[in-house]
Design a protein around this motif. Structure first.
Motif, PDB file in Angstrom:
ATOM      1  N   SER A 196      -6.483   1.244  -3.439  1.00  0.00           N
ATOM      2  CA  SER A 196      -5.977  -0.482  -3.054  1.00  0.00           C
ATOM      3  C   SER A 196      -6.569  -1.200  -1.396  1.00  0.00           C
ATOM      4  O   SER A 196      -5.984  -2.064  -1.255  1.00  0.00           O
ATOM      5  N   TRP A 197      -6.325   0.246  -0.248  1.00  0.00           N
ATOM      6  CA  TRP A 197      -6.793   0.325   1.054  1.00  0.00           C
ATOM      7  C   TRP A 197      -7.949  -0.639   1.635  1.00  0.00           C
ATOM      8  O   TRP A 197      -7.859  -1.875   2.218  1.00  0.00           O
TER       9      TRP A 197
ATOM     10  N   VAL B 265      -2.217   9.207  -6.830  1.00  0.00           N
ATOM     11  CA  VAL B 265      -1.413   8.603  -7.860  1.00  0.00           C
ATOM     12  C   VAL B 265      -1.254   9.723  -9.209  1.00  0.00           C
ATOM     13  O   VAL B 265      -0.121   9.979  -8.927  1.00  0.00           O
ATOM     14  N   LYS B 266      -2.210  10.557  -9.520  1.00  0.00           N
ATOM     15  CA  LYS B 266      -1.830  11.640 -10.454  1.00  0.00           C
ATOM     16  C   LYS B 266      -3.320  12.134 -10.566  1.00  0.00           C
ATOM     17  O   LYS B 266      -4.050  11.555 -10.736  1.00  0.00           O
TER      18      LYS B 266
ATOM     19  N   PHE C 142      -7.244   8.563   0.419  1.00  0.00           N
ATOM     20  CA  PHE C 142      -6.575   7.687  -0.282  1.00  0.00           C
ATOM     21  C   PHE C 142      -5.352   8.765  -0.713  1.00  0.00           C
ATOM     22  O   PHE C 142      -5.506   9.703  -1.249  1.00  0.00           O
TER      23      PHE C 142
ATOM     24  N   MET D 251       0.827  -0.771  -0.288  1.00  0.00           N
ATOM     25  CA  MET D 251       0.323   0.249  -0.243  1.00  0.00           C
ATOM     26  C   MET D 251       1.235   1.053   0.542  1.00  0.00           C
ATOM     27  O   MET D 251       2.020   1.509   0.362  1.00  0.00           O
ATOM     28  N   MET D 252       0.529   2.047  -0.629  1.00  0.00           N
ATOM     29  CA  MET D 252       1.396   3.706  -0.339  1.00  0.00           C
ATOM     30  C   MET D 252       0.737   4.679   0.247  1.00  0.00           C
ATOM     31  O   MET D 252       0.384   3.981   1.765  1.00  0.00           O
TER      32      MET D 252
ATOM     33  N   THR E 110      -7.174   8.402  -7.703  1.00  0.00           N
ATOM     34  CA  THR E 110      -6.034   7.946  -6.168  1.00  0.00           C
ATOM     35  C   THR E 110      -5.765   6.545  -6.062  1.00  0.00           C
ATOM     36  O   THR E 110      -6.583   5.839  -6.548  1.00  0.00           O
ATOM     37  N   ASP E 111      -5.581   5.892  -4.899  1.00  0.00           N
ATOM     38  CA  ASP E 111      -4.788   4.508  -4.763  1.00  0.00           C
ATOM     39  C   ASP E 111      -6.082   4.124  -3.823  1.00  0.00           C
ATOM     40  O   ASP E 111      -5.556   3.957  -2.147  1.00  0.00           O
TER      41      ASP E 111
ATOM     42  N   ARG F  94      -9.853   8.338 -14.082  1.00  0.00           N
ATOM     43  CA  ARG F  94     -10.689   7.717 -14.508  1.00  0.00           C
ATOM     44  C   ARG F  94     -12.711   7.262 -14.369  1.00  0.00           C
ATOM     45  O   ARG F  94     -13.540   8.504 -13.791  1.00  0.00           O
TER      46      ARG F  94
ATOM     47  N   ASP G  38       0.700  14.870  -8.153  1.00  0.00           N
ATOM     48  CA  ASP G  38       0.668  13.207  -7.848  1.00  0.00           C
ATOM     49  C   ASP G  38       1.045  13.340  -6.154  1.00  0.00           C
ATOM     50  O   ASP G  38       0.279  13.928  -5.697  1.00  0.00           O
ATOM     51  N   ALA G  39       1.526  12.241  -5.829  1.00  0.00           N
ATOM     52  CA  ALA G  39       1.580  12.087  -4.172  1.00  0.00           C
ATOM     53  C   ALA G  39       2.703  13.491  -3.419  1.00  0.00           C
ATOM     54  O   ALA G  39       2.812  13.340  -2.363  1.00  0.00           O
TER      55      ALA G  39
END
Lengths: 254, 263
Positions: free
Chosen positions: B108-109, B100-101, B97, A1-2, B105-106, B52, B15-16
């Motif tokens: 995945s959590w 990413v850009k 979250f 995870m990031m 967002t990521d 997205r 980004d992040a």
């Protein structure tokens, strides 16, 4: 995870609407009710105007009561009789799932409104004392049911005047109040769970399923009746208080 | 706002590491949604704008973002609906979250959290080889099946949005909905109460109902999933009368919690 952090946005919220307006009625109503309740408790007078008993003092259990419901506590109790019972309905409201939402937003700012940053830097929710105590809500529900039964008795007594059976404006006020209080008490989330929400297979618990359905329908309006019943309690007391003080004259309808 | 009028969209770009809000002018059209406006920017002014989207019908849950600070599906948010909130209109990524850009967002959590939930564990079949349940007893959990996993409820939940240190010990509203769907299912046999309390951390929720407010599917997350689960936790952990009842009668005894699936 990031990394756990999100976008570095330039403000605590990007909301443009006046989100703070949402919490103002809660602050005004809950704050106003708390102050009024404190006044009513400690003034310890003008809570009975025959045949009306204020809901703040019902059931009246101390020997010194202006209108004794049950003589459970002797003359040694010199404080306000309201203190003997009021903790139960107030505890019911303080731990109520609906009011929790309202006061966590308005008074704790956790969060002040949706998508607006929390004020507290650290947060443990209801996992630790004192908020862990919210889990006893169902016990306050059981106690609130007992208080509601007494208030129904008071509403019936409000038809009994010295000259015989009748109806005054106060009778209707007390009747409206107990109807709203009953709706609030029996639409409670704990009541919904106890009546049937705990069951997985309703096919083996027909009565509990019907009860759960009925309470679920009431529960949809729990927030609205929470406010309505709180206001009605205060207004009922105010009406009886003003009649007892001689400021208002109770009009007989029948 | 009238069709053909130009409006300003203030879109978060970055980004992040870093980012900022950038203004774009867009000509509106009848029935335009925020996603249309973003696509128009992508097509004509910023081809590298990351976002997205997929179904454009509010069913895939891909285009979640924050429009004027409110977590929303951009494909279901008409410009006319938010025009009254002021100009320019702000579009930012979900705050809970990692970015990413741009608007991506990521999330995945959430998938990691999903893996911690034991799967549906139905009771053995009846002697005739069938499983039986009745419509009236599954109606309650059917509401939960409407979830499209847009994660707007997770995004708005202040437990993780404002306190990301809680992420390891809190599952979030989406997974309370999933846990409720299993826990209240008439055929599910797993004991999930301990997991709901300990691993999913339901005690962190202070039921401020923001998850319910943002759910595009109108699921009553707080009233129908989270509070009933809290009450089931009370049954097992905070109700002395039920505890005594279980001790005296042996009925309603809890078995050991079902372990999470091994991966």
């Amino acid at each position: 995870m990031m990394a756990d952090t999100g976008a570095a946005l330039p403000a605590a919220t990007l909301r443009r609407d006046p989100w703070w307006l949402e919490i103002l009625p809660t602050i005004a109503l809950l704050g106003g009710f708390t102050l009024y309740a404190l006044y009513v408790i400690f003034v310890n007078n003008h809570y009975y105007a025959e045949p009306y008993l204020s809901p703040f003092y019902s059931p009246c259990l101390a020997a010194q009561c202006q209108h004794l419901t049950l003589p459970l506590v002797g003359r040694w109790w010199t404080l306000s009789p309201a203190l003997l019972v009021l903790w139960a309905p107030l505890g019911f409201r303080a731990t109520c799932y609906y009011y929790r939402k309202a006061y966590y937003r308005a008074f704790f700012w956790a969060p002040p409104a949706c998508a607006v940053r929390d004020l507290p830097k650290a947060y443990a929710g209801e996992t630790r004392f004192p908020f862990l105590f919210q889990n006893v809500h169902r016990y306050f529900f059981y106690l609130a049911v007992i208080v509601v039964l007494f208030l129904w008795w008071d509403a019936l007594l409000a038809f009994r005047f010295p000259q015989g059976v009748g109806v005054g404006v106060g009778t209707l006020v007390m009747l409206a109040n107990i109807l709203l209080l009953s709706a609030y008490t029996f639409s409670c989330h704990s009541c919904r769970h106890v009546c049937g929400g705990h069951v997985d297979a309703f096919s083996r618990a027909g009565l509990r399923h019907r009860l759960w359905e009925a309470v679920s329908r009431l529960n949809e309006r729990h927030g609205a009746v929470a406010w309505a019943s709180m206001i009605s309690v205060a207004l009922t007391d105010l009406y009886i208080r003003l009649v007892a003080m001689g400021v208002l004259h109770d009009i007989r309808i029948l | 706002m009238n069709a053909g009028e130009e409006i300003t969209l203030r879109v978060w770009r970055g980004d992040a590491a870093a980012g900022r809000l950038v203004d774009y002018r867009v000509r509106t059209a009848e029935g335009m949604v925020v996603l249309d406006a973003l696509r128009a920017i992508q097509a004509t002014q910023a081809p590298d704008l990351a976002m997205r989207w997929n179904c454009k019908a509010g069913k895939c849950g891909s285009c979640s973002a924050e429009v004027n600070g409110h977590p929303r599906l951009t494909c279901m948010t008409r410009l006319t609906e938010v025009a009254g909130e002021g100009n320019p209109l702000t579009v930012a990524p979900m705050r809970a979250f990692p970015v990413v850009k741009d608007l991506v967002t990521d999330v995945s959590w959430n998938y990691e959290k999903a893996k911690e939930i034991p799967p549906f564990s139905p009771a053995p079949r009846d002697p005739d080889g069938r499983r039986r349940m009745y419509q009236h007893e599954v109606e309650r959990v059917q509401e939960f099946r409407k979830c499209i996993e847009c994660f707007l409820c997770q995004d708005v939940c202040h437990v993780i949005r404002d306190h990301p240190e809680n992420k390891p010990k809190f599952a979030g509203p989406r997974f309370f909905v999933l846990l409720a769907a299993y826990e209240m299912h008439p055929l599910d046999t797993a004991n999930r109460v301990e997991q709901i309390r300990q691993d999913a951390g339901i005690g962190f929720c202070n039921i401020t109902k923001c998850c319910t407010e943002v759910c595009p599917e109108g699921i009553h997350i707080t009233d129908n999933a989270i509070i009933p689960l809290k009450e089931r936790v009370v049954d097992q952990h905070y109700d002395p009368v039920l505890w005594l009842w279980r001790k005296l009668t042996g009925r309603g005894k809890t078995s050991a919690a079902t372990p999470p699936p091994s991966r």
